[in-house]
Design an enzyme around this catalytic site. Structure first.
Site, short mmCIF file in Angstrom:
data_model
loop_
_atom_site.label_atom_id
_atom_site.label_comp_id
_atom_site.label_asym_id
_atom_site.label_seq_id
_atom_site.Cartn_x
_atom_site.Cartn_y
_atom_site.Cartn_z
N ASP A 110 -4.50 0.51 20.15
CA ASP A 110 -5.52 0.53 21.18
C ASP A 110 -4.95 0.71 22.58
OD1 ASP A 110 -4.32 -1.92 21.14
OD2 ASP A 110 -6.15 -3.10 21.30
N ILE A 156 -0.39 -1.40 12.28
CA ILE A 156 -0.45 -2.16 11.03
C ILE A 156 -1.54 -3.23 11.07
CG2 ILE A 156 2.02 -1.81 10.61
CD1 ILE A 156 2.38 -4.82 11.28
N ASP A 157 -2.07 -3.53 12.27
CA ASP A 157 -3.05 -4.62 12.40
C ASP A 157 -4.46 -4.23 11.96
OD1 ASP A 157 -1.19 -6.41 13.42
OD2 ASP A 157 -1.48 -5.72 15.47
N GLY A 200 -0.60 -10.35 13.20
CA GLY A 200 -2.02 -10.31 13.54
C GLY A 200 -2.33 -11.25 14.67
N GLN A 291 7.21 -6.42 7.88
CA GLN A 291 5.90 -5.81 7.62
C GLN A 291 5.78 -4.40 8.22
OE1 GLN A 291 2.76 -9.12 8.40
NE2 GLN A 291 4.70 -9.87 9.19
N ARG A 292 6.58 -4.12 9.23
CA ARG A 292 6.51 -2.80 9.88
C ARG A 292 7.42 -1.77 9.20
NH1 ARG A 292 3.88 -2.79 14.66
NH2 ARG A 292 3.65 -4.73 15.81
N VAL A 507 -6.54 5.27 -14.34
CA VAL A 507 -5.56 5.97 -13.50
C VAL A 507 -5.98 7.42 -13.28
CG1 VAL A 507 -3.68 4.50 -14.29
CG2 VAL A 507 -4.06 6.70 -15.41
N SER A 508 -6.82 7.96 -14.16
CA SER A 508 -7.20 9.37 -14.07
C SER A 508 -8.20 9.65 -12.96
CB SER A 508 -7.78 9.85 -15.41
OG SER A 508 -6.87 9.68 -16.46
N GLN A 641 2.91 5.22 -15.54
CA GLN A 641 1.85 5.36 -14.54
C GLN A 641 0.71 4.36 -14.77
OE1 GLN A 641 1.14 9.91 -13.99
NE2 GLN A 641 2.41 9.65 -15.80
#
Length: 758
Positions: A110, A156-157, A200, A291-292, A507-508, A641
């Site tokens: 922002d 990321i927030d 956060g 986290q980043r 998964v398809s 998968q």
């Protein structure tokens, strides 16, 4: 395309220049790429824009080819004090004008986008000042008379108003969940309580979704401070969990958590409280900047690429009267929103953050509402898995069971799908029965592809025996076709006249009525991780092409989206027929690629894309035609998968789908109560719950028949096929991109009824 449209598309970017910068805190993101344009990249964010000189680099195709799988921001980011002052913005304007750049793409949060909005509003005055100072000529000022700005939200927030998901958020959730899953095992071993602090400062999105994804006992977020007596409630909640047999407690805390009076609630405060009042062995883990970092998730790679393409189109279509905009995500749709409207909502009202409120309401139900002790007057609902296993099935079962119990229902679980329903493999599930299921892959209930038609008599008998009044079916195409058979069976067996709902889980991603299926995101990340490692193995050998076969049946979703996320050179799918000439063209394309600095290739093939052009055939063709130029290798990924722990997206998606399905079921059972029994025979009493564009909607299975290709087990229309041209353009193929179907400028509004972001 007509000849005129083709010419317009080919010449749209000629003579124009776009500058790209990343600013603010870093996030795992992908830069926009386009072969027609000169891309000026400003290193170190706004500071590079202010300083100019060597901070401005002209991008080449090869220079951005490796960015897709790298975390952080390769071109650097910085919080720039100079740009906050008018003098700094004047220098930035000078650097743009001197290079003939009138289009700017800003990737950031922002603060970064607020700075871009200010820059755009001052542009005319900045040019005037530069003219008066004699730093630019009248001709330069005329050529740069307006500045087009498009923002991409990288944070990321997930704290920006107007988008359901910001670039980098999903990757951050991956890092958090990896740690939470690891901590859970040690916590169970020692019967410990863990307090985990996540980022956060002003937005608790990461904390909230983490809590949903791991089934945390409590979450503290800045948007929703706890009640004044929260200490008492927390301790009671933890002790109740232990009483029910749990060996651990998990508490998630956003770094900006506060109480009703605005006083910070810290991890240490919570630890001391638990130790003092309950005497539990309690540890604190602060996740911090882990986290980043790390590799971007498949979701973020695709999101960054899609938003990048949309940003380029917005800039090229821009005029002096076009307002600055932000390209954002609503459901699975790219939308453009006025930048000024977005930045004015600095701290978005909760009712504007549809995805946040949806998560919060589901979390409160699952974590803070006690199931009633008495079940007098309750209904009986059965839950089952059908089809192949998919990561996230267990999370959907857990959510369905617990929401059902909270509503006062009796909830049964059926083992081994319709076969188990016919054989009576049914038992009642309590609250603790599904404890810890959220993060577990596969299907704890067992799942089979058996359809119900051949066993209607036995199924009807067991529906009567166990007094089943509603059925929640979690599964893939077999769950959908099984639902259709149940609808047909109602003509012969009144016992089948009960409401049922299908939650797509495969998964398809081939269930009609839903753009996404539970489990597809996990499979996609598995494929991307494998592709990254395979590409890395070629880093030393060079001149190597890998042919990788993916699952999906006849549906090319996994091959296409994995190709887009992993930077594939081609992806062969059933929905887009190809010939030997197409294969030859792809080989020639790779031959030319080996002459560049990027001396490797990646080709994906959907398992049933063509019965003759098999994986072995394509491998042999590439091997023969590439002799002396490149080596070929093949890899069939197979059932890996379908395995593994579900991703945060699948855990969250499955949890919300289960909750919504059970809410619908309770209402439909009451609606179908007639003459002392449940009798549901209307088309809308058997539905698929799916995500369509921007909303979670219930669609009668009977109405979806016309939208289904039953022979190939796929929907007749699939939204992701429109992304295929992007895959080819980013692989440097000369093709047309249809610009007629792009996002239009919208305005920030409160979520309409039924709209629920995932």
């Amino acid at each position: 395309m007509t000849h005129e449209e083709h010419h317009a598309a080919k010449t749209l970017g000629i003579g124009k220049a776009i500058a790209v910068l990343t600013s603010g805190g870093d996030a795992q993101e992908s830069l926009p790429r386009d072969p027609v344009l000169i891309l000026g990249i400003y290193r170190e964010g706004y500071q590079g824009l202010v300083d100019g000189g060597d901070h401005i680099k002209e991008a080449t195709w090869e220079s951005v080819s490796m960015m897709l799988q790298l975390g952080g921001t390769v071109i650097g980011s910085a919080r720039c004090k100079d740009f906050r002052e008018r003098e700094g913005r004047l220098r930035a304007a000078y650097n743009l004008v001197k290079r003939g750049i009138t289009n700017l793409c800003v990737i950031g949060g922002d603060g970064s986008l607020t700075g871009a909005d200010t820059f755009r509003s001052e542009w005319s005055d900045l040019l005037s000042d530069l003219q008066k100072a004699g730093k630019i000529t009248d001709e330069e000022a005329t050529k740069s008379s307006y500045l087009n700005i498009v923002g991409l939200v990288g944070s990321i927030d997930n704290d920006f108003c107007g988008t359901d998901m910001t670039i980098g958020t999903d990757s951050a959730l991956h890092r958090i969940m990896e740690i939470v899953d690891a901590i859970t095992t040690t916590a169970q071993s020692h019967q410990r309580t863990f307090v985990l602090e996540v980022m956060g400062r002003h937005c608790g999105y990461l904390a909230l979704v983490t809590s949903l994804s791991c089934g945390a006992d409590w979450v503290f977020i800045p948007e929703c401070p706890p009640d004044d007596d929260w200490e008492e409630h927390l301790c009671r909640r933890l002790s109740e969990t232990r009483t029910r047999g749990s060996r651990l407690n998990i508490i998630i805390v956003a770094e900006g958590a506060i109480d009703k009076n605005g006083k910070p609630i810290t991890s240490e405060d919570i630890k001391n409280l638990v130790v003092k009042r309950l005497g539990y062995d309690t540890r604190v883990t602060v996740l911090g900047h882990v986290q980043r970092g790390g590799t971007p998730s498949a979701f973020d790679r695709i999101l960054g690429s899609r938003m990048g393409v949309e940003a380029v189109m917005a800039l090229l279509e821009g005029t002096p009267d076009t307002p600055a905009c932000v390209v954002s995500l609503s459901g699975n749709q790219a939308v453009r929103l006025p930048l000024m409207e977005c930045v004015q909502v600095v701290t978005p009202a909760l009712e504007l953050k549809g995805s946040f409120m949806n998560n919060w309401e589901v979390y409160k139900l699952l974590a803070h509402v006690r199931p009633p002790v008495s079940k007098s007057g309750s209904h009986t609902v059965a839950v089952m898995n059908v089809g192949a296993p998919a990561a996230g099935m267990n999370a959907a079962v857990r959510s369905t069971v617990r929401i059902g119990l909270i509503q006062g229902n009796r909830v049964l679980v059926v083992h081994d799908g319709f076969e188990g329903l016919a054989k009576g493999q049914i038992e009642e599930a309590g609250w603790s029965y599904v404890g810890g299921w959220t993060g577990q892959g596969g299907s704890k209930l067992g799942t089979k592809r058996t359809l119900p038609k051949k066993s209607f008599e036995q199924i009807s008998a067991n529906i009567t025996k166990f007094n089943i009044q509603g059925l929640v079916i979690i599964g893939g195409f077999e769950a959908y076709t099984g639902g259709l058979e149940l609808m047909e069976g109602r003509k012969q067996f009144d016992e089948l006249c009960i409401p049922f709902v299908v939650i797509p889980a495969t998964v398809s991603n081939n269930v009609p009525g839903s753009d996404f299926s539970v489990g597809a995101d996990t499979a996609l990340n598995t494929i991307c991780t494998t592709c990254d490692r395979i590409k890395q193995s070629a880093a030393g050998t060079k001149r190597r092409v890998f042919i990788i076969e993916t699952m999906g049946g006849y549906c090319g979703y996994l091959a296409t989206m994995a190709g887009l996320a992993a930077g594939a050179d081609a992806a062969y799918i059933f929905e887009e027929p190809f010939t030997i000439r197409d294969l030859q063209a792809n080989v020639e394309h790779l031959v030319q690629k080996m002459k560049t600095t990027v001396k490797r290739g990646l080709v994906l093939r959907n398992e049933k894309c063509n019965e003759n052009y098999t994986t072995d055939f394509i491998f042999n063709l590439y091997s023969e035609e590439g002799k002396g130029i490149f080596d070929s290798r093949k890899n069939v990924l197979g059932h890996m998968q379908q395995g593994g722990s579900p991703t945060p997206f699948d855990r969250n998606f499955a949890t919300k789908m289960g909750a919504k399905a059970m809410n619908w079921m309770s209402g439909k059972i009451k609606e179908s109560y007639r003459n002392g029994r449940i009798f549901a025979n209307t088309p809308d009493s058997g539905c698929v719950l799916g995500m369509r564009k921007r909303a979670l909607v219930f669609q009668p299975v009977a109405e979806l028949k016309d939208q289904t290709d039953f022979e190939h087990r796929i929907p007749k229309e699939q939204w992701w096929l429109k992304l295929r041209p992007i895959l080819k353009i980013l692989a440097k193929y000369e093709i047309d991109l249809d610009t007629s179907d792009h996002a239009h400028l919208e305005h920030i509004t409160r979520k309409r009824s039924g709209e629920a972001a995932v």
